[in-house]
Design a protein around this motif. Structure first.
Motif, PDB file in Angstrom:
ATOM      1  N   GLY A 125       0.815  -1.208   0.000  1.00 22.16           N
ATOM      2  CA  GLY A 125       0.000   0.000   0.000  1.00 22.16           C
ATOM      3  C   GLY A 125       0.847   1.255   0.000  1.00 22.16           C
ATOM      4  N   ALA A 126       1.932   1.252   0.757  1.00 27.07           N
ATOM      5  CA  ALA A 126       2.818   2.419   0.785  1.00 27.07           C
ATOM      6  C   ALA A 126       3.448   2.643  -0.590  1.00 27.07           C
ATOM      7  CB  ALA A 126       3.905   2.221   1.849  1.00 27.07           C
ATOM      8  N   ILE A 127       3.837   1.558  -1.250  1.00 28.23           N
ATOM      9  CA  ILE A 127       4.451   1.685  -2.584  1.00 28.23           C
ATOM     10  C   ILE A 127       3.433   2.192  -3.596  1.00 28.23           C
ATOM     11  CG2 ILE A 127       5.442   0.349  -4.491  1.00 28.23           C
ATOM     12  CD1 ILE A 127       6.798  -1.385  -2.281  1.00 28.23           C
ATOM     13  N   PHE A 128       2.228   1.627  -3.583  1.00 24.46           N
ATOM     14  CA  PHE A 128       1.184   2.101  -4.500  1.00 24.46           C
ATOM     15  C   PHE A 128       0.829   3.571  -4.229  1.00 24.46           C
ATOM     16  CE2 PHE A 128      -0.312  -2.365  -5.408  1.00 24.46           C
ATOM     17  CZ  PHE A 128      -0.077  -2.287  -6.764  1.00 24.46           C
ATOM     18  N   PHE A 129       0.706   3.914  -2.966  1.00 23.62           N
ATOM     19  CA  PHE A 129       0.312   5.276  -2.607  1.00 23.62           C
ATOM     20  C   PHE A 129       1.364   6.280  -3.078  1.00 23.62           C
ATOM     21  CE2 PHE A 129      -0.103   8.822   0.460  1.00 23.62           C
ATOM     22  CZ  PHE A 129      -1.423   9.150   0.232  1.00 23.62           C
ATOM     23  N   VAL A 130       2.616   6.031  -2.771  1.00 25.07           N
ATOM     24  CA  VAL A 130       3.684   6.953  -3.175  1.00 25.07           C
ATOM     25  C   VAL A 130       3.824   6.963  -4.690  1.00 25.07           C
ATOM     26  CG1 VAL A 130       6.176   7.352  -3.058  1.00 25.07           C
ATOM     27  CG2 VAL A 130       4.915   6.821  -0.985  1.00 25.07           C
ATOM     28  N   GLY A 131       3.719   5.789  -5.317  1.00 26.76           N
ATOM     29  CA  GLY A 131       3.785   5.737  -6.779  1.00 26.76           C
ATOM     30  C   GLY A 131       2.664   6.523  -7.436  1.00 26.76           C
ATOM     31  N   GLY A 132       1.452   6.382  -6.912  1.00 29.23           N
ATOM     32  CA  GLY A 132       0.322   7.135  -7.460  1.00 29.23           C
ATOM     33  C   GLY A 132       0.473   8.631  -7.248  1.00 29.23           C
ATOM     34  N   LEU A 133       0.952   9.023  -6.082  1.00 34.90           N
ATOM     35  CA  LEU A 133       1.196  10.451  -5.831  1.00 34.90           C
ATOM     36  C   LEU A 133       2.233  11.009  -6.801  1.00 34.90           C
ATOM     37  CD1 LEU A 133       1.349  10.793  -1.933  1.00 34.90           C
ATOM     38  CD2 LEU A 133      -0.341  11.780  -3.461  1.00 34.90           C
ATOM     39  N   LEU A 134       3.347  10.300  -6.940  1.00 33.87           N
ATOM     40  CA  LEU A 134       4.404  10.766  -7.846  1.00 33.87           C
ATOM     41  C   LEU A 134       3.923  10.809  -9.295  1.00 33.87           C
ATOM     42  CD1 LEU A 134       7.551   8.967  -6.395  1.00 33.87           C
ATOM     43  CD2 LEU A 134       6.993  11.399  -6.297  1.00 33.87           C
ATOM     44  N   GLU A 135       3.216   9.778  -9.697  1.00 36.53           N
ATOM     45  CA  GLU A 135       2.723   9.748 -11.084  1.00 36.53           C
ATOM     46  C   GLU A 135       1.777  10.905 -11.350  1.00 36.53           C
ATOM     47  OE1 GLU A 135       0.081   8.811 -14.337  1.00 36.53           O
ATOM     48  OE2 GLU A 135      -0.545   8.712 -12.265  1.00 36.53           O
ATOM     49  N   THR A 136       0.881  11.169 -10.431  1.00 35.54           N
ATOM     50  CA  THR A 136      -0.088  12.242 -10.621  1.00 35.54           C
ATOM     51  C   THR A 136       0.585  13.612 -10.586  1.00 35.54           C
ATOM     52  OG1 THR A 136      -1.792  10.889  -9.589  1.00 35.54           O
ATOM     53  CG2 THR A 136      -2.242  13.235  -9.767  1.00 35.54           C
ATOM     54  N   VAL A 137       1.473  13.814  -9.640  1.00 37.86           N
ATOM     55  CA  VAL A 137       2.111  15.123  -9.493  1.00 37.86           C
ATOM     56  C   VAL A 137       3.077  15.396 -10.641  1.00 37.86           C
ATOM     57  CG1 VAL A 137       3.686  16.451  -8.025  1.00 37.86           C
ATOM     58  CG2 VAL A 137       1.799  15.207  -7.006  1.00 37.86           C
ATOM     59  N   ILE A 138       3.776  14.381 -11.145  1.00 37.40           N
ATOM     60  CA  ILE A 138       4.736  14.587 -12.239  1.00 37.40           C
ATOM     61  C   ILE A 138       4.023  14.804 -13.568  1.00 37.40           C
ATOM     62  CG2 ILE A 138       6.517  13.432 -13.624  1.00 37.40           C
ATOM     63  CD1 ILE A 138       7.553  12.219 -11.018  1.00 37.40           C
ATOM     64  N   ILE A 139       3.017  14.017 -13.868  1.00 36.58           N
ATOM     65  CA  ILE A 139       2.339  14.088 -15.163  1.00 36.58           C
ATOM     66  C   ILE A 139       1.420  15.310 -15.234  1.00 36.58           C
ATOM     67  CG2 ILE A 139       0.740  12.895 -16.715  1.00 36.58           C
ATOM     68  CD1 ILE A 139       3.461  11.579 -16.567  1.00 36.58           C
ATOM     69  N   ILE A 140       0.669  15.544 -14.182  1.00 32.05           N
ATOM     70  CA  ILE A 140      -0.294  16.654 -14.198  1.00 32.05           C
ATOM     71  C   ILE A 140       0.349  17.859 -13.534  1.00 32.05           C
ATOM     72  CG2 ILE A 140      -2.549  17.413 -13.387  1.00 32.05           C
ATOM     73  CD1 ILE A 140      -3.410  14.499 -13.496  1.00 32.05           C
ATOM     74  N   GLU A 141       0.357  18.973 -14.225  1.00 36.60           N
ATOM     75  CA  GLU A 141       1.029  20.168 -13.715  1.00 36.60           C
ATOM     76  C   GLU A 141       0.311  20.771 -12.508  1.00 36.60           C
ATOM     77  OE1 GLU A 141       1.232  22.782 -17.016  1.00 36.60           O
ATOM     78  OE2 GLU A 141       2.494  21.442 -18.181  1.00 36.60           O
ATOM     79  N   ASN A 142      -0.985  20.860 -12.605  1.00 36.43           N
ATOM     80  CA  ASN A 142      -1.755  21.518 -11.556  1.00 36.43           C
ATOM     81  C   ASN A 142      -2.942  20.633 -11.165  1.00 36.43           C
ATOM     82  OD1 ASN A 142      -2.168  23.569  -9.813  1.00 36.43           O
ATOM     83  ND2 ASN A 142      -2.924  25.048 -11.328  1.00 36.43           N
TER      84      ASN A 142
ATOM     85  N   ASP B 207      -6.048  18.819  -9.080  1.00 36.89           N
ATOM     86  CA  ASP B 207      -7.038  19.155  -8.065  1.00 36.89           C
ATOM     87  C   ASP B 207      -6.777  18.243  -6.866  1.00 36.89           C
ATOM     88  OD1 ASP B 207      -8.206  20.961  -9.811  1.00 36.89           O
ATOM     89  OD2 ASP B 207      -9.538  19.427 -10.654  1.00 36.89           O
ATOM     90  N   TRP B 208      -7.121  18.710  -5.656  1.00 32.67           N
ATOM     91  CA  TRP B 208      -6.840  17.937  -4.438  1.00 32.67           C
ATOM     92  C   TRP B 208      -8.123  17.672  -3.677  1.00 32.67           C
ATOM     93  CZ3 TRP B 208      -2.026  16.137  -3.156  1.00 32.67           C
ATOM     94  CH2 TRP B 208      -0.963  16.645  -3.901  1.00 32.67           C
ATOM     95  N   PHE B 209      -8.316  16.453  -3.275  1.00 34.45           N
ATOM     96  CA  PHE B 209      -9.374  16.085  -2.340  1.00 34.45           C
ATOM     97  C   PHE B 209      -8.676  15.555  -1.099  1.00 34.45           C
ATOM     98  CE2 PHE B 209     -12.300  12.902  -0.539  1.00 34.45           C
ATOM     99  CZ  PHE B 209     -13.359  13.750  -0.247  1.00 34.45           C
ATOM    100  N   LEU B 210      -8.691  16.324  -0.026  1.00 37.03           N
ATOM    101  CA  LEU B 210      -7.891  16.092   1.174  1.00 37.03           C
ATOM    102  C   LEU B 210      -6.421  15.997   0.770  1.00 37.03           C
ATOM    103  CD1 LEU B 210     -10.149  13.532   3.074  1.00 37.03           C
ATOM    104  CD2 LEU B 210      -9.968  15.958   3.509  1.00 37.03           C
ATOM    105  N   PHE B 211      -5.830  14.831   0.752  1.00 36.11           N
ATOM    106  CA  PHE B 211      -4.445  14.715   0.286  1.00 36.11           C
ATOM    107  C   PHE B 211      -4.339  13.790  -0.921  1.00 36.11           C
ATOM    108  CE2 PHE B 211      -5.142  11.994   3.938  1.00 36.11           C
ATOM    109  CZ  PHE B 211      -4.781  10.750   3.478  1.00 36.11           C
TER     110      PHE B 211
END
Length: 170
Positions: free
Chosen positions: A25-42, A44-48
């Motif tokens: 879960g930690a690997i998926f969570f961090v991977g998803g965060l990095l993928e979203t933040v790197i690919i998408i410039e701006n 939208d956020w729902f909580l974190f």
């Protein structure tokens, strides 16, 4: 006792699997965060949870990785704690069963109860300082309670000093 051993092992195995689930879960969570933040410039956020609804597949991939990673994190923690507590219950039951088994094998009552038996002969020691010295020695050095120490001293008679000498040598 075999059943309790088996249940404790099973619980330990499930606890390890829960921690592995947490790590995934930690690997998926961090991977998803990095993928979203790197690919998408701006994003939208729902909580974190970052997300951006676009027609591209990577936005859905990032959101699904973040959500599944967070779910695995939470489930891993909850199941890990559950199985650890479950194993603690089995281990306590196993300790009690082992203590019962050992006490049945030894079946040794306290000395003071054994000495109430009239068939055991006691050497008479006068109520003097020697009896008090012997009793305090056995209570302090050997860890006996007062009744047992006094009974031992009465049984040992004047030979209790040999006990003192042998304990001082070691």
């Amino acid at each position: 006792m075999d059943y309790l051993h088996e249940r404790a092992e099973e619980s330990r195995h499930n606890e390890i699997l829960a921690y592995l689930m947490f790590m995934a879960g930690a690997i998926f969570f961090v991977g998803g965060l990095l993928e979203t933040v790197i690919i998408i410039e701006n994003p939208d956020w729902f909580l974190f949870f970052p997300y951006k609804i676009t027609p591209h597949a990577y936005s859905l991939l990032g959101l699904s990785m973040v959500l599944s990673g967070f779910t695995l994190l939470v489930l891993g923690i909850v199941l890990g704690v559950h199985y650890a507590l479950d194993r603690a219950v089995y281990m306590n039951q196993l300790k009690e069963a082992y203590a019962d088994k050992v006490s049945k094998e030894w079946h040794r009552p306290s000395v003071s109860r054994e000495l109430k038996n009239p068939s055991i002969k006691r050497l008479n020691i006068k109520e003097t300082n020697e009896l008090k010295e012997c009793t305090t020695f056995l209570m302090e050095k050997q860890g006996l309670n007062e009744a047992d120490a006094r009974s031992y001293c009465e049984m040992l008679g004047n030979r209790w000093r040999e006990l003192v000498e042998s304990s001082e040598k070691t």
